[in-house]
Structures are given as structure tokens and as C-alpha cells.
Design a protein around this motif. Sequence first.
Motif, PDB file in Angstrom:
ATOM      1  N   LEU A  54       0.911  -1.206  -0.112  1.00  0.00           N
ATOM      2  CA  LEU A  54      -0.044  -0.114   0.083  1.00  0.00           C
ATOM      3  C   LEU A  54       0.814   1.147  -0.025  1.00  0.00           C
ATOM      4  CD1 LEU A  54      -3.134   0.992   0.299  1.00  0.00           C
ATOM      5  CD2 LEU A  54      -2.471   1.229   2.567  1.00  0.00           C
ATOM      6  N   GLN A  55       0.686   2.187  -0.932  1.00  0.00           N
ATOM      7  CA  GLN A  55       1.139   3.529  -1.036  1.00  0.00           C
ATOM      8  C   GLN A  55       0.293   4.754  -0.309  1.00  0.00           C
ATOM      9  OE1 GLN A  55       4.333   3.736  -2.417  1.00  0.00           O
ATOM     10  NE2 GLN A  55       4.359   1.751  -3.221  1.00  0.00           N
ATOM     11  N   VAL A  56       0.733   5.524   0.397  1.00  0.00           N
ATOM     12  CA  VAL A  56      -0.075   6.306   1.093  1.00  0.00           C
ATOM     13  C   VAL A  56       0.489   7.765   0.622  1.00  0.00           C
ATOM     14  CG1 VAL A  56      -0.603   5.307   3.111  1.00  0.00           C
ATOM     15  CG2 VAL A  56       1.503   6.583   3.156  1.00  0.00           C
ATOM     16  N   LEU A  57      -0.469   8.834   0.611  1.00  0.00           N
ATOM     17  CA  LEU A  57      -0.055  10.098   0.024  1.00  0.00           C
ATOM     18  C   LEU A  57      -0.092  11.060   1.513  1.00  0.00           C
ATOM     19  CD1 LEU A  57      -0.085  12.334  -2.266  1.00  0.00           C
ATOM     20  CD2 LEU A  57      -2.587  12.449  -1.870  1.00  0.00           C
ATOM     21  N   ARG A  58       0.837  11.680   1.693  1.00  0.00           N
ATOM     22  CA  ARG A  58       1.203  12.517   2.733  1.00  0.00           C
ATOM     23  C   ARG A  58       1.463  13.869   2.361  1.00  0.00           C
ATOM     24  NH1 ARG A  58       1.843   8.708   6.855  1.00  0.00           N
ATOM     25  NH2 ARG A  58       3.210   6.908   6.362  1.00  0.00           N
ATOM     26  N   PRO A  59       1.205  15.108   3.307  1.00  0.00           N
ATOM     27  CA  PRO A  59       1.272  16.410   3.025  1.00  0.00           C
ATOM     28  C   PRO A  59       3.124  16.508   3.017  1.00  0.00           C
ATOM     29  CG  PRO A  59       0.569  16.215   5.097  1.00  0.00           C
ATOM     30  CD  PRO A  59       0.622  15.058   4.449  1.00  0.00           C
ATOM     31  N   GLY A  60       3.480  17.405   2.374  1.00  0.00           N
ATOM     32  CA  GLY A  60       4.795  17.567   2.165  1.00  0.00           C
ATOM     33  C   GLY A  60       5.673  17.530   3.480  1.00  0.00           C
ATOM     34  N   THR A  61       5.354  18.198   4.358  1.00  0.00           N
ATOM     35  CA  THR A  61       5.998  18.340   5.675  1.00  0.00           C
ATOM     36  C   THR A  61       5.301  17.353   6.675  1.00  0.00           C
ATOM     37  OG1 THR A  61       5.045  20.338   6.049  1.00  0.00           O
ATOM     38  CG2 THR A  61       6.970  20.454   5.131  1.00  0.00           C
ATOM     39  N   GLY A  62       4.217  16.686   6.447  1.00  0.00           N
ATOM     40  CA  GLY A  62       3.540  16.160   7.662  1.00  0.00           C
ATOM     41  C   GLY A  62       3.331  14.668   7.507  1.00  0.00           C
TER      42      GLY A  62
END
Length: 342
Positions: A54-62
Amino acid sequence: MSAQAHGGYRVEEADLARDGDAAVGVWRASLRDGAGRAAKLEWFYRAAPEGAHLQVLRPGTGHEVLGTAGVGWRRMRAGARTLRGGLLADMAVLPGHRTLGPAMQLQRAASDRALAEGDLVYGFPNANAVPVVKRLGYVHLGDMVLYVRALRHAPYLERRLPRPLATLLGRAIDTAFALHDRLRNLHRGALHAQWSEGPLDLVHPRWPRPGMLEGVRDRAALEWRFAHNPLAAFRFLYLRRAPDAQPMAWFVCRRDGDVLHIADFGFAPGAPVAHCVATLAREATARGGRSLVVECCLPDEERSALLRAWFRERQRRPIYARWRDPEQAARAVRFTSFDEDE
């Protein structure tokens, strides 16, 4: 842990122990049937016999999880070749982040990850996602076609006729179809039907075709996909000429009210498909079924046999695939619900 950063977001490999609950939250906010999402995390990502990631998307600095894209591994064959296929699953992004950039990042990360380890990656994108997968190099592999065979016609006729007339006419049509099945298959004799809660320990018959791409159906794969599936209850039906003979056909069935969904099936080479389907129809009717429904992508010979057994096409949705080596792409495909993720 590798990460791909772009446009204020980054994509990382998920740590299921740490990110699992957050991923389930994204699915519940973005996908249908939210109640079963936690069970799917365990079944699809932790218990699959061939594995999944599973790949997850995160905010750039969070560290928040804003989106997900999964790949489930499948053993496949194309003629004599054994392949490792990656099934795209659980593509979801939280509201407020549903723009082309994050979607492309997730899809690219999932497919690149899959093609680094496998031979192909495939999925069933909705209309909004088709432009995204095309831009990533996916090609149209075929269509999942929804076929329906009516067993009791009165409910359909009631949409256009008064109920008393629909009931009377429906019974007459039901009788005519049943009589036609019996007369067409009278010389073949009755088939022995055996229901089972899981797959039997045997080689499940199939129609081979040179170069055809299909999933490998051994007992472990069938048990995991259907018998151990927490999202729905399935039963197996085997048809034989005699109780001790090898099956000439098998069906994986799921009951939804008075509709019997055929999630997977196979016929032995040369099997009388119409006779097998007629036996399936009688089994379903005896259990209160109104119709048989199956969604699949079949080679021409098998599709024609299904149409001759009174199934009718209702709708289509596309299958797209990306190959590590495009010159090795299969020319024909046979997919059923076995090859999907729910």
C-alpha cells in the motif's frame, strides 16, 4: 522507506501497523461500502497468499494520510508463461486533495512499484480515472461485461405491465424457457450438482486458449479469494455427469436477495455450456432466485457459449493494464470477479 515528493505532497510505502487505521479512515470517507474496510485491510493486505503493498499520500511536511493506492499480487498465466500481476486497489484521496497532481502521484507510485517487481499491473478505473491511467502508459486490455439471465420474468414485466398480467405472462415465459432447456439437453441426461462452502481439492476445469491472460486458480487462491473473504459469503457449485466423475463445470456463487451472482466459473474443454447453465438455473430457481448475474471478460468462444445459454449483455466497464515489456502483452484475456479485489 522510499518517498516520491511533488507539488506539496509525497508518496511513501505504508507501514500497516502505523498507517492502517488512517488508511481505513480514507477509504471510509472516499469509497463505497465503508463498513467492511477494516476487514479488507486484514484480508487483502495482510493475509493474501501472494502478498500486497500500500502506498500512502502525505502532505509535504506532515505525516497525515491523505490518500492511498494499493497493489495486490496475483499469480497469472498467459499460455505457457507464468506471470506476476499487480492488481490496483483502493485508489482513494480525501476531499480537498482530489486534484490531478496527487492522483497522478499515487497512481504512478503504485504502478512503478508493481512493475519493478512484476510483469504487469492492471485495474478497473472509473470514467474519471481513465485519463490518469492513460497518461501513465496503461492500455485498454478488454471490458468487464455484465451479463444477466432472467429466471423469473414477472418482476421485469411489472415495470411495463399491470401486476396480474405480468404475473400470468411471466409464468408462461418461465415455463417456456424451462421447457426449451429440457428439450435442448434431453439427450445429455441430468447432471449431479454438489454444493460446497469452499473449493474442493481438485484441478478446477478451464477452457485453455493459447496466449490468453488469466489468473491462476489453485486451491489456496480460491480459498483466500472466496471462502475466507470477510466482505461477502460465497458457495461453490460443482456439476458432474455422475457423483464420482470429474467436474465438467464449477461456479462460485454469492446470494444477494433473489439474485445469484456468479463470481467465478469454469468449464471443462468440450463441456455443454448451455446444459451446465440450465442446471445452474434450476438450482438457483429452487432457492428462490429471480436472476443470474455474472460480470466477466471472456474470449470469443466462451462469450458466445454464454450468450447461447440465454445470458444477455447489460453494461461494460474497461480494464486497463501496463506491461513491463509491452512486446510481451497478451492478446486475449479472461477475467472474472476472481481477478478483482472485493
